[in-house]
Design an enzyme around this catalytic site. Structure first.
Site, short mmCIF file in Angstrom:
data_model
loop_
_atom_site.label_atom_id
_atom_site.label_comp_id
_atom_site.label_asym_id
_atom_site.label_seq_id
_atom_site.Cartn_x
_atom_site.Cartn_y
_atom_site.Cartn_z
N ARG A 61 58.99 46.86 -7.66
CA ARG A 61 60.31 47.05 -7.06
C ARG A 61 60.27 47.87 -5.78
O ARG A 61 61.25 47.90 -5.04
CB ARG A 61 61.24 47.75 -8.05
CG ARG A 61 61.66 46.89 -9.23
CD ARG A 61 62.57 47.65 -10.15
NE ARG A 61 61.91 48.81 -10.73
CZ ARG A 61 62.50 49.72 -11.51
NH1 ARG A 61 63.79 49.60 -11.77
NH2 ARG A 61 61.83 50.72 -12.01
N LYS A 168 48.18 46.05 -24.33
CA LYS A 168 48.79 46.52 -25.57
C LYS A 168 49.97 47.44 -25.23
O LYS A 168 50.01 47.99 -24.12
CB LYS A 168 47.75 47.26 -26.42
CG LYS A 168 47.43 48.68 -25.93
CD LYS A 168 46.75 49.48 -27.01
CE LYS A 168 46.57 50.91 -26.58
NZ LYS A 168 47.77 51.73 -26.66
N HIS A 198 41.19 47.65 -24.29
CA HIS A 198 40.10 48.12 -23.43
C HIS A 198 38.95 48.73 -24.23
O HIS A 198 37.83 48.81 -23.73
CB HIS A 198 40.62 49.11 -22.39
CG HIS A 198 40.98 50.45 -22.94
ND1 HIS A 198 42.24 50.73 -23.42
CD2 HIS A 198 40.26 51.59 -23.08
CE1 HIS A 198 42.28 51.98 -23.84
NE2 HIS A 198 41.10 52.53 -23.65
N LYS A 202 34.17 48.64 -24.01
CA LYS A 202 33.28 49.79 -23.93
C LYS A 202 31.88 49.42 -24.42
O LYS A 202 31.72 48.71 -25.41
CB LYS A 202 33.84 50.96 -24.76
CG LYS A 202 35.10 51.59 -24.15
CD LYS A 202 35.57 52.76 -24.97
CE LYS A 202 36.78 53.43 -24.35
NZ LYS A 202 36.46 54.08 -23.07
N GLU A 236 42.31 63.30 -29.38
CA GLU A 236 42.58 63.73 -28.01
C GLU A 236 42.95 65.20 -28.03
O GLU A 236 43.62 65.67 -28.96
CB GLU A 236 43.70 62.90 -27.40
CG GLU A 236 43.39 61.42 -27.26
CD GLU A 236 44.56 60.65 -26.66
OE1 GLU A 236 44.62 60.54 -25.43
OE2 GLU A 236 45.41 60.18 -27.43
N ASP A 255 50.31 53.25 -31.64
CA ASP A 255 49.70 53.35 -30.32
C ASP A 255 48.21 53.04 -30.35
O ASP A 255 47.71 52.33 -29.47
CB ASP A 255 49.94 54.76 -29.76
CG ASP A 255 49.50 54.88 -28.31
OD1 ASP A 255 49.64 53.90 -27.55
OD2 ASP A 255 49.03 55.96 -27.93
N HIS A 260 43.08 49.80 -31.52
CA HIS A 260 41.74 50.34 -31.31
C HIS A 260 40.99 50.58 -32.61
O HIS A 260 39.87 50.11 -32.81
CB HIS A 260 41.80 51.67 -30.54
CG HIS A 260 42.40 51.56 -29.18
ND1 HIS A 260 42.40 50.40 -28.44
CD2 HIS A 260 43.03 52.48 -28.40
CE1 HIS A 260 43.00 50.62 -27.28
NE2 HIS A 260 43.38 51.86 -27.24
N LYS A 358 46.82 63.67 -31.24
CA LYS A 358 46.83 64.42 -29.99
C LYS A 358 46.82 65.92 -30.27
O LYS A 358 47.17 66.35 -31.36
CB LYS A 358 48.07 64.05 -29.16
CG LYS A 358 48.05 62.60 -28.68
CD LYS A 358 49.21 62.30 -27.77
CE LYS A 358 49.11 60.89 -27.21
NZ LYS A 358 47.96 60.70 -26.32
#
Length: 506
Positions: A61, A168, A198, A202, A236, A255, A260, A358
Site C-alpha cells: 500500500r 504459515k 522455514h 534448515k 525463545e 504458532d 514446526h 517465550k
C-alpha cells in the site's frame, strides 16, 4: 524426476540454476521480507543461482516509486545478507526490481501488476514464469488469490508456471485450514502450491534423515525397545516484541507446535521412505501424524503458561499481560507443552514430549532422544550414581549440530562412571557455508521442487492433533504464570514427573 535434497551436497544441488522467472512479493514492508526474504534473494543471486533475467516485484500500500523500493531492497540486503556485497551482482539484480502500489481489495492495482508482469516478460525475458509469495496475514489470502485470478495472473501459457507461496499459519484450526485450502486450490493446482515451513529448510532438520538412514549405528535402536522417550523443545529468550496484533489469540501452540514441532516429530518418528522424492517423503510423515494419539488426561499431560514480569538477563522485562497491545485479561499462552504418543509398532510405549515458549532460559531448538538405562548388574550402586540416561541431541538452532551423552569411567583407581558428551558442530566440521533456510526454499519454489514443503494432508493432520488440546484449554481456566528466564510453569514439570521423567536442561 524430482531431485533429492539430501543425496547431494548443498553446493552441487544449488548449482542447478533457476530458469527465467520472477517473484512477486506481497507483504514486502514486513520484518520477514526485510530480514529474511530480500536478503535471501540477493544471496542466491550472489551465489550465481538466479538467472540474469530474474525479476522481483514488490506489492504494498505504500506510496513508493520503483526507486524507493529499490532502495528498500538495497538497505535490507546490506544489513542482513549472508554473502559479501558485490556491486556487479547488485546492479544486475536491481535492473529487474519493480514496485506496484495498491491495496489488496483494489482491482486496478492488480491490473497494474498484470501490466508490470507482462512488461518484465517482454523486457527482461522472464518467459511467463512467476511465483506469488504471500507474506501477508492469512485473512488476506482469499482476497489476494481471487484478485490474482481476476487479473489473469494465475494462468500462464503451456510450458509456463504460475505458483503461489503461502507462509504459515495455514489456518487457525482444522476448519479454517480447509477453508483456506479450498480457496487456494480453486485457483492453483496442488503441485503449484508451496506452503512454507522455514524449519524444513534448515540444514540440521534435513540432517535428521541423513543421521538416521545413512548410518547403520542408529536405525536398529531407533524404536521403543531402546528409546525411553523423546523431547522436542523450541525455546525463545525474548517476549512477543511488536507482534501483539498477531500473537494474541494465536499463542505458542498454534504458532509453532502445530507446524514446526509436529514436523520435527514426524521426521524423527517416520519410517524410511522409499526415496526422497516428495510423494514418498510426505507419505511417511503423514503416516506418523495419523498415528499420533493424545493422552487420556489432558489436564495432567498438557501445560500452558504466560510469562510474568521480572528480571531476565540483568534487565527488567514486562509480563505478557503488560505488553503493549495485549488485553490484561488475555488467556493466550506464551508457553505450551504436551505429551503425544505414536500408536505404531516402532513407537508403542515411547512418549514424545513437545514444549515451546517465550522468555525461557535461553534460545534453543533441539530434539533429545533419551535412551533407556542399560542393565547395571555389573556395577555397584555407588559406582553409577553420577550416570544419567544416554541421549542423542540434535541441535536445530543455534550452534547446529549433534551431541551424544554416554557413560565413561572417571580416571583413577576406582570404578566410577559418569556422563560425558561427544559433540559434532556444523561450523567446525564443514568448511561449506550452510545456506539460510529461505535461500533453499525460495530456490526450490523457482525450480518447482516440493520435497521440503508440507502438503495439505499434513496440515490437516496437525490440526486434528492440536484442536482438541486447544479446545480443552479454552474450557479449563487460565494459563499459569511463570518467571522470565525460567523453563516454564510448574505444571510443565509436573507433566513429566507424573511419568517418572524430567525435562532436559538445554
Amino acid at each position: 524426476m524430482q531431485t533429492n535434497p539430501l543425496r547431494d551436497s548443498f553446493d552441487r544441488r544449488l548449482h542447478k540454476i533457476a530458469g527465467p522467472s520472477g517473484l512477486i512479493m506481497f507483504g514486502v514492508t514486513g520484518d520477514l521480507s526485510r530480514k529474511k526474504l530480500l536478503p535471501a534473494i540477493y544471496d542466491l543471486a550472489n551465489r550465481g543461482l538466479l538467472p540474469p533475467a530474474f525479476s522481483l516485484v514488490g506489492f504494498a500500500r505504500r506510496d513508493w516509486t520503483g526507486q524507493d523500493f529499490e532502495q528498500i531492497v538495497h538497505d535490507a540486503v546490506r544489513s542482513h545478507a549472508r554473502t559479501e556485497w558485490s556491486e556487479d551482482v547488485w546492479n544486475q539484480l536491481s535492473k529487474g526490481i519493480r514496485f506496484v502500489s495498491g491495496r489488496h481489495d483494489d482491482p486496478e492495482a492488480f491490473a497494474r501488476l498484470r501490466q508490470t508482469v507482462d512488461e518484465l516478460d517482454r523486457e527482461r525475458g522472464t518467459a511467463g514464469n512467476h511465483a506469488f509469495y504471500l507474506s501477508i496475514p492469512p485473512r488476506d489470502f482469499p482476497l489476494v488469490v481471487n484478485q490474482l485470478e481476476q487479473a489473469g495472473l494465475t494462468q500462464g501459457l503451456p510450458g509456463q508456471f504460475r505458483r503461489v507461496v503461502i507462509e504459515k499459519p495455514f489456518g487457525s484450526d482444522l476448519e479454517t485450514a480447509k477453508e483456506l485450502n479450498a480457496v487456494v486450490q480453486r485457483v492453483f493446482p496442488e503441485d503449484s502450491v508451496f506452503r512454507i515451513d522455514h524449519y524444513l529448510g534448515k540444514e540440521t532438520v534435513q540432517n535428521i534423515l541423513a543421521l538416521r538412514f545413512a548410518n547403520q549405528m542408529f536405525e536398529p535402536i531407533w524404536n521403543s525397545k531402546y528409546i525411553d522417550h523423546v523431547q522436542i523443545t523450541m525455546a525463545e529468550d525474548i517476549g512477543i516484541g511488536g507482534r501483539a496484533g498477531y500473537y494474541d489469540g494465536i499463542g505458542a501452540a498454534r504458532d509453532v507446535i502445530q507446524n514446526h514441532l509436529l514436523q520435527l516429530l514426524a521426521l524423527t518418528a517416520m519410517e524410511q521412505p522409499a526415496s526422497f522424492d516428495a510423494a514418498d517423503l510426505r507419505a511417511e510423515k503423514e503416516k506418523v501424524l495419523a498415528a499420533v494419539e493424545l493422552p487420556n488426561d489432558l489436564s495432567q499431560h498438557t501445560a500452558r503458561g504466560q510469562y510474568s514480569g521480572g528480571w531476565q538477563g540483568g534487565a527488567e522485562v514486562l509480563g505478557f499481560l503488560s505488553e503493549e497491545g495485549i488485553s490484561p485479561v488475555s488467556v493466550t499462552e506464551t508457553f505450551a507443552a504436551m505429551r503425544l504418543d505414536v500408536a505404531n509398532e516402532r513407537w508403542n510405549g515411547t512418549p514424545f514430549y513437545l514444549r515451546a515458549g517465550k522468555r525461557l532460559g535461553r534460545r534453543v531448538t533441539e530434539i533429545a532422544v533419551v535412551f533407556k538405562r542399560a542393565p547395571q548388574q555389573l556395577f555397584a550402586e555407588n559406582q553409577t550414581t553420577l550416570l544419567g540416561e544416554n541421549a542423542l541431541v540434535i541441535r536445530v538452532q543455534p550452534d547446529e549440530g549433534v551431541t551424544m551423552r554416554f557413560g565413561s569411567k572417571v580416571p583413577g583407581p576406582a570404578m566410577q562412571v559418569r556422563d560425558v558428551t561427544m559433540d559434532f558442530g556444523y561450523g567446525h566440521a564443514f568448511t561449506e557455508d550452510s545456506p539460510e533456510a529461505y535461500e533453499r526454499l525460495i530456490l526450490d519454489v523457482l525450480l518447482g521442487e516440493p520435497p521440503l514443503f508440507p502438503r495439505q494432508r499434513e496440515v490437516e493432520l496437525s490440526w486434528e492433533i492440536l484442536d482438541p488440546i486447544v479446545k480443552f484449554w479454552e474450557q479449563h481456566g487460565k494459563p499459569e504464570q511463570y518467571a522470565p528466564g525460567s523453563w516454564g510453569p510448574l505444571s510443565a514439570h509436573a507433566m513429566l514427573s507424573i511419568d517418572g521423567r524430567a525435562w532436559r536442561r538445554p
